[in-house]
Design a protein around this motif. Structure first.
Motif, PDB file in Angstrom:
ATOM      1  N   LEU A  76      -3.273  10.621   5.173  1.00 34.12           N
ATOM      2  CA  LEU A  76      -4.703  10.918   5.209  1.00 34.12           C
ATOM      3  C   LEU A  76      -4.996  11.677   6.500  1.00 34.12           C
ATOM      4  O   LEU A  76      -4.931  11.113   7.589  1.00 34.12           O
ATOM      5  CB  LEU A  76      -5.507   9.614   5.156  1.00 34.12           C
ATOM      6  N   SER A  83     -13.377  10.328   5.112  1.00 35.98           N
ATOM      7  CA  SER A  83     -12.364   9.359   4.692  1.00 35.98           C
ATOM      8  C   SER A  83     -12.779   8.560   3.472  1.00 35.98           C
ATOM      9  O   SER A  83     -11.976   8.360   2.551  1.00 35.98           O
ATOM     10  CB  SER A  83     -12.043   8.395   5.841  1.00 35.98           C
ATOM     11  N   THR A  84     -14.002   8.068   3.460  1.00 36.72           N
ATOM     12  CA  THR A  84     -14.412   7.176   2.366  1.00 36.72           C
ATOM     13  C   THR A  84     -14.270   7.861   1.016  1.00 36.72           C
ATOM     14  O   THR A  84     -13.736   7.273   0.057  1.00 36.72           O
ATOM     15  CB  THR A  84     -15.851   6.687   2.581  1.00 36.72           C
ATOM     16  N   LEU A  87     -10.554   8.097   0.155  1.00 35.92           N
ATOM     17  CA  LEU A  87      -9.982   6.800  -0.191  1.00 35.92           C
ATOM     18  C   LEU A  87     -10.439   6.344  -1.575  1.00 35.92           C
ATOM     19  O   LEU A  87      -9.653   5.789  -2.349  1.00 35.92           O
ATOM     20  CB  LEU A  87     -10.383   5.767   0.856  1.00 35.92           C
ATOM     21  N   GLY A  91      -7.350   5.851  -4.122  1.00 40.17           N
ATOM     22  CA  GLY A  91      -6.979   4.444  -4.266  1.00 40.17           C
ATOM     23  C   GLY A  91      -6.673   4.007  -5.682  1.00 40.17           C
ATOM     24  O   GLY A  91      -5.654   3.319  -5.924  1.00 40.17           O
ATOM     25  N   ALA A 102      -3.537   2.255  -4.148  1.00 45.49           N
ATOM     26  CA  ALA A 102      -4.079   1.310  -3.171  1.00 45.49           C
ATOM     27  C   ALA A 102      -3.231   0.043  -3.082  1.00 45.49           C
ATOM     28  O   ALA A 102      -3.136  -0.578  -2.022  1.00 45.49           O
ATOM     29  CB  ALA A 102      -5.520   0.956  -3.529  1.00 45.49           C
ATOM     30  N   LEU A 107      -0.095   4.385   3.169  1.00 44.08           N
ATOM     31  CA  LEU A 107      -1.119   5.350   3.565  1.00 44.08           C
ATOM     32  C   LEU A 107      -1.104   5.463   5.080  1.00 44.08           C
ATOM     33  O   LEU A 107      -1.357   4.480   5.779  1.00 44.08           O
ATOM     34  CB  LEU A 107      -2.505   4.900   3.086  1.00 44.08           C
ATOM     35  N   CYS A 109      -2.807   7.083   8.363  1.00 44.06           N
ATOM     36  CA  CYS A 109      -4.063   7.684   8.801  1.00 44.06           C
ATOM     37  C   CYS A 109      -3.804   8.553  10.023  1.00 44.06           C
ATOM     38  O   CYS A 109      -3.776   8.054  11.155  1.00 44.06           O
ATOM     39  CB  CYS A 109      -5.094   6.601   9.110  1.00 44.06           C
ATOM     40  N   ALA A 120      -9.601   2.368   5.645  1.00 39.29           N
ATOM     41  CA  ALA A 120      -8.533   2.367   4.641  1.00 39.29           C
ATOM     42  C   ALA A 120      -8.154   0.957   4.225  1.00 39.29           C
ATOM     43  O   ALA A 120      -7.879   0.693   3.047  1.00 39.29           O
ATOM     44  CB  ALA A 120      -7.320   3.108   5.189  1.00 39.29           C
ATOM     45  N   ARG A 123      -9.474  -0.818   1.200  1.00 37.64           N
ATOM     46  CA  ARG A 123      -9.083  -0.390  -0.139  1.00 37.64           C
ATOM     47  C   ARG A 123      -7.571  -0.383  -0.353  1.00 37.64           C
ATOM     48  O   ARG A 123      -7.109  -0.616  -1.456  1.00 37.64           O
ATOM     49  CB  ARG A 123      -9.636   1.017  -0.412  1.00 37.64           C
ATOM     50  N   PHE A 124      -6.812  -0.087   0.693  1.00 35.10           N
ATOM     51  CA  PHE A 124      -5.359   0.044   0.576  1.00 35.10           C
ATOM     52  C   PHE A 124      -4.660  -1.140   1.230  1.00 35.10           C
ATOM     53  O   PHE A 124      -5.071  -1.615   2.285  1.00 35.10           O
ATOM     54  CB  PHE A 124      -4.884   1.340   1.243  1.00 35.10           C
TER      55      PHE A 124
END
Length: 341
Positions: A76, A83-84, A87, A91, A102, A107, A109, A120, A123-124
């Motif tokens: 990412l 980002s949101t 993601l 995800g 996810a 992932l 960053c 992140a 969700r991940f």
């Protein structure tokens, strides 16, 4: 492993290009004019050894790839403010053999600031922080420049919030064969907070131009001092300047690139491209947030956050406020008189 670079701009494009140069399978993710330029002409990576062109798979979202592979690595590299959305898009994508990205895929960053991994992790499951020391420029669609030599950059890697694992060490080994140093750090957040302090000057540069004069360095020192006071109050450790210098040495030295002058850092580049957004909320704004949580005044970082957002929103020219005017506003802010025109 296949590397999917979500946000193939300055950092993502450089990492993706160097990995491709090293023989790794790479997919670039980009939007708009940059996506079209990458699709039609390939990634043009300008580095000290010349301009290299890589014709790589390019998509503008996960739907163009379909099911992901079990050996995929997601990097990412979008700005934190984007980002949101990224993601949320990546995800839920299914992975061969069952589960989603996810749930199963790593992932990384590769972003400024410290908020990306926190976003992140909502969700991940497998999130890794990257402290990005990678001088690079993206202001022209399809073209990314990275002037560092003999290494292109140094990328400290670590599991978020702490720790490491074998998968991360394999990723680090790949990067280290591709013009990067990639130390695996159990405490990567220490390096990210240290980099955050350096990035507090991004908004200063974006608004007032290069921070290379005595007056510019003095103003940055005041901004950084606020950040250090906040991190002390919050009990957040960070790598010292001596520790950073020892780690970097002369491994990443900027050299002139033909046709690719480096005009400024990531925030300056956002204003130059006229994106309408800027990352100040997650750099200076992180210090403002922590200051408010721990009772430490942060008038200078609050001022820079507000000015940077105003410049981005109004698409004003990068560096178009005089340093004298910016210093005057900073003096007033510290005195409790905040005036932003």
């Amino acid at each position: 492993m296949r590397y999917i670079i979500i946000g193939a701009g300055a950092v993502g494009g450089t990492v993706g290009g160097r990995l491709a140069q090293g023989g790794h399978e790479v997919v670039l993710v980009a939007r708009g004019a940059h996506h079209e330029a990458l699709r039609e002409g390939g990634l043009r990576l300008r580095v000290p050894e010349g301009e290299l062109t890589y014709r790589l798979p390019v998509v503008d979202g996960p739907e163009r790839l379909g099911e992901l592979r079990a050996d995929d690595v997601l990097i990412l590299a979008v700005k934190t403010q984007d980002s949101t959305a990224a993601l949320e898009a990546w995800g839920p994508v299914p992975v061969e053999g069952g589960g989603t990205a996810a749930e199963r895929l790593p992932l990384l960053c590769a972003q400024n600031g410290v908020e990306g991994p926190r976003l992140a992790l909502r969700r991940f499951r497998h999130v890794y922080g990257v402290c990005v020391w990678l001088p690079s420029t993206f202001v022209e669609p399809g073209v990314v420049s990275a002037a560092g030599a003999p290494l292109t950059g140094i990328l400290h890697l670590g599991r978020h919030p702490h720790g490491a694992d074998d998968r991360l060490r394999r990723i680090a080994a790949d990067l280290e064969k591709c013009h990067f140093e990639a130390p695996v750090a159990e405490d990567v957040a220490r390096w990210q907070y240290a980099k955050l302090l350096g990035n507090l000057g991004n908004a200063l540069e974006a608004v007032g131009g290069p921070v290379d004069s005595e007056a510019g360095r003095a103003l940055y020192a005041r901004v950084r001092a606020e950040g250090e006071a906040v991190l002390r109050a919050a009990g957040i450790p960070y790598a010292s300047e001596d520790e950073q210098r020892a780690a970097r040495g002369d491994k990443v030295t900027l050299v002139p690139l033909d046709g690719a002058p480096r005009g400024g850092g990531s925030s300056w580049q956002s204003l130059t491209r006229g994106t309408g957004t800027i990352e100040a909320d997650y750099l200076n704004g992180e210090i403002v947030l922590l200051g408010r949580l721990h009772g430490v005044p942060t008038p200078l970082n609050e001022l820079l956050q507000r000015l940077a957002n105003q410049f981005a929103r109004e698409r004003r020219t990068a560096g178009s406020m005089s340093l004298a005017e910016l210093t005057r506003l900073a003096d007033e802010a510290e005195a409790g008189i905040v005036k932003v025109s």
